[in-house]
Design an enzyme around this catalytic site. Structure first.
Site, short mmCIF file in Angstrom:
data_model
loop_
_atom_site.label_atom_id
_atom_site.label_comp_id
_atom_site.label_asym_id
_atom_site.label_seq_id
_atom_site.Cartn_x
_atom_site.Cartn_y
_atom_site.Cartn_z
CB SER A 1 -0.85 0.05 1.27
OG SER A 1 -1.61 -1.11 1.40
CG HIS B 1 -2.22 -0.70 -3.96
ND1 HIS B 1 -2.67 0.54 -3.60
CD2 HIS B 1 -2.45 -1.50 -2.88
CE1 HIS B 1 -3.13 0.49 -2.36
NE2 HIS B 1 -3.02 -0.73 -1.91
CD GLU C 1 -3.04 3.53 -6.01
OE1 GLU C 1 -3.11 4.76 -5.95
OE2 GLU C 1 -2.67 2.84 -5.05
CG ASN D 1 -3.47 3.68 0.73
OD1 ASN D 1 -4.62 3.69 1.18
ND2 ASN D 1 -2.86 2.57 0.38
N1 3HC Z 1 -17.60 -11.57 -4.73
C1 3HC Z 1 -18.31 -10.95 -5.69
N2 3HC Z 1 -19.20 -9.96 -5.43
C2 3HC Z 1 -19.35 -9.59 -4.15
C3 3HC Z 1 -18.63 -10.19 -3.10
C4 3HC Z 1 -17.72 -11.22 -3.44
N3 3HC Z 1 -16.98 -11.80 -2.52
N4 3HC Z 1 -18.98 -9.58 -1.95
C5 3HC Z 1 -19.87 -8.64 -2.26
N5 3HC Z 1 -20.11 -8.64 -3.59
C6 3HC Z 1 -20.98 -7.76 -4.32
C7 3HC Z 1 -22.43 -7.89 -3.88
O1 3HC Z 1 -23.07 -8.93 -4.60
C8 3HC Z 1 -22.98 -6.52 -4.22
O2 3HC Z 1 -23.24 -6.44 -5.62
P1 3HC Z 1 -24.50 -5.61 -6.21
O3 3HC Z 1 -24.22 -4.18 -5.84
O4 3HC Z 1 -24.43 -5.87 -7.68
O5 3HC Z 1 -25.69 -6.19 -5.52
C9 3HC Z 1 -21.80 -5.59 -3.94
O6 3HC Z 1 -20.62 -6.40 -4.02
C10 3HC Z 1 -21.89 -4.96 -2.57
O7 3HC Z 1 -21.96 -6.00 -1.62
P2 3HC Z 1 -22.99 -6.03 -0.41
O8 3HC Z 1 -24.31 -5.49 -0.87
O9 3HC Z 1 -22.99 -7.39 0.19
O10 3HC Z 1 -22.31 -5.13 0.65
P3 3HC Z 1 -22.38 -3.58 0.82
O11 3HC Z 1 -23.34 -2.94 -0.09
O12 3HC Z 1 -22.51 -3.42 2.28
O13 3HC Z 1 -20.92 -3.14 0.34
C11 3HC Z 1 -18.61 -2.86 0.38
C12 3HC Z 1 -19.78 -3.60 0.98
C13 3HC Z 1 -18.37 -3.33 -1.07
C14 3HC Z 1 -17.38 -3.22 1.21
C15 3HC Z 1 -18.91 -1.33 0.40
O14 3HC Z 1 -19.28 -0.93 1.69
C16 3HC Z 1 -17.75 -0.50 -0.06
O15 3HC Z 1 -17.51 -0.34 -1.25
N6 3HC Z 1 -16.99 0.06 0.92
C17 3HC Z 1 -15.81 0.84 0.64
C18 3HC Z 1 -14.65 -0.09 0.42
C19 3HC Z 1 -13.38 0.66 0.13
O16 3HC Z 1 -13.31 1.89 0.13
N7 3HC Z 1 -12.31 -0.10 -0.09
C20 3HC Z 1 -11.00 0.46 -0.32
C21 3HC Z 1 -10.23 0.32 0.93
S1 3HC Z 1 -8.62 1.05 0.74
C22 3HC Z 1 -7.66 -0.22 0.24
O17 3HC Z 1 -8.08 -1.33 0.08
C23 3HC Z 1 -6.24 0.12 -0.01
C24 3HC Z 1 -5.33 -0.42 1.02
O18 3HC Z 1 -4.03 -0.22 0.58
C25 3HC Z 1 -5.47 0.23 2.38
#
Ligand code: 3HC
Length: 286
Positions: A120, A141, A153, A192
């Site tokens: 990251s 990334h 990324e 990040n």
């Molecule tokens: N496989 C395939 N699809 C999946 C899945 C999986 N394992 N898990 C969930 N999905 C799909 C669902 O089917 C749903 O699809 P739809 O919109 O077509 O119905 C969609 O993903 C959303 O899932 P849920 O409805 O079950 O869950 P939420 O609506 O609560 O969303 C979340 C959960 C996707 C985590 C959402 O809250 C989100 O996008 N949060 C922000 C995440 C984020 O910002 N991540 C970046 C973090 S920073 C990072 O990673 C960098 C590192 O270096 C720190």
């Protein structure tokens, strides 16, 4: 020439997601972890995620079975010998990552094989210099949860070759279906460098008693239409990872906005790491 034999080192939150999307795309994937417990936990995480995709009707039972069949779990980096792309996704610790790149450089024998890091925030150059072929080392990334998030990324060091970058770009877009953005090799890259100050600000706001965790998150979810609030997002990323990324950014730029607040540090000391430990800013049923 697309990658067909993929290695993933580390099967935690990110490594398991990376292995899952590569196997789902039909690639032969070897996943390495240091202990059989970690391998079992990683395999279970992948199975759970695929099961979720099946329940959401995004994958059939047959596709889930063939994805699992594309995965091999091993406990030694020696098994990476015939891989043409290896993605390292272990914890954010520079010394640990450098040691893994040294071992991968010895283990992987395919000419032109690309060694990528999912780091990251750690400069790619530091990892590249641990290998015999720094031109074949690149940052790739991913974002959490990997099967859901549409971004990768791509980070080139000063020595990464254009061919290495192009092969990764083609794989990320053509095979994994992700959108690629390019970043220079600076701690935190693009996302990040922007995200971490926001998360740290939310923690400082809570720490100072300015507002409650619930209200801070509701403010950003309902007030700005973010899918989750900054504290829930920190819990998802992991407080230890957030802390490590903040430390890398602070080390690189020496700017106060990247300095980890004491509350984050104390919560890490206490093992309150977010979803993965069952408790962070919020409590989770595991
Ligand atoms: N496989 C395939 N699809 C999946 C899945 C999986 N394992 N898990 C969930 N999905 C799909 C669902 O089917 C749903 O699809 P739809 O919109 O077509 O119905 C969609 O993903 C959303 O899932 P849920 O409805 O079950 O869950 P939420 O609506 O609560 O969303 C979340 C959960 C996707 C985590 C959402 O809250 C989100 O996008 N949060 C922000 C995440 C984020 O910002 N991540 C970046 C973090 S920073 C990072 O990673 C960098 C590192 O270096 C720190």
């Amino acid at each position: 020439m697309s990658f067909s034999k993929i290695g993933v080192v580390g099967c935690g939150l990110m490594g398991s997601g990376i292995a899952e999307v590569c196997a789902k795309a039909g690639r032969d994937v070897i996943v390495a972890e240091s202990s059989s417990e970690a391998l079992q936990a990683g395999a279970a995480r992948i199975e759970k995620s695929l099961g979720r995709a099946v329940r959401a009707e995004k994958l059939t039972e047959d596709e889930m079975a063939s994805t699992m069949a594309n995965l091999t779990f091993v406990d030694s980096l020696g098994a990476m010998e015939d891989r043409d792309l290896v993605v390292e996704a272990v914890l954010e610790d520079e010394a640990v990552k450098v040691a893994i790149f040294e071992q991968l450089s010895d283990a992987v024998s395919v000419p032109g094989a690309v060694l990528a890091s999912n780091t990251s925030s750690i400069p790619i150059m530091k990892l590249a210099m641990a290998t015999a072929n720094p031109q074949q080392v690149v940052g790739v990334h991913f974002f959490n949860p990997v099967p859901v998030m549409g971004l990768i990324e791509l980070v080139s060091s000063l020595l990464t070759s254009d061919e290495t970058v192009q092969r990764c770009r083609d794989f990320a877009t053509g095979v994994l279906g992700k959108r690629v953005i390019d970043s220079q090799d600076r701690a935190g890259f693009v996302v990040n460098a922007l995200l971490i100050p926001y998360l740290l600000s939310a923690i400082r706001m809570m720490e100072s008693g300015f507002a409650s965790a619930e209200d801070i998150d509701a403010g950003m979810v309902l007030g700005c239409n973010h899918p989750m609030g900054p504290l829930a997002l920190t819990d998802l990323i992991g407080l230890d990872t957030t802390m490590a990324v903040a430390e890398s950014l602070y080390e690189e730029f020496k700017e106060q906005l990247y300095a980890p607040p004491p509350l984050l540090s104390r919560m890490c000391d206490a093992g309150l790491l977010g979803r993965k430990s069952g408790r962070g800013f919020f409590v989770y049923n595991r």
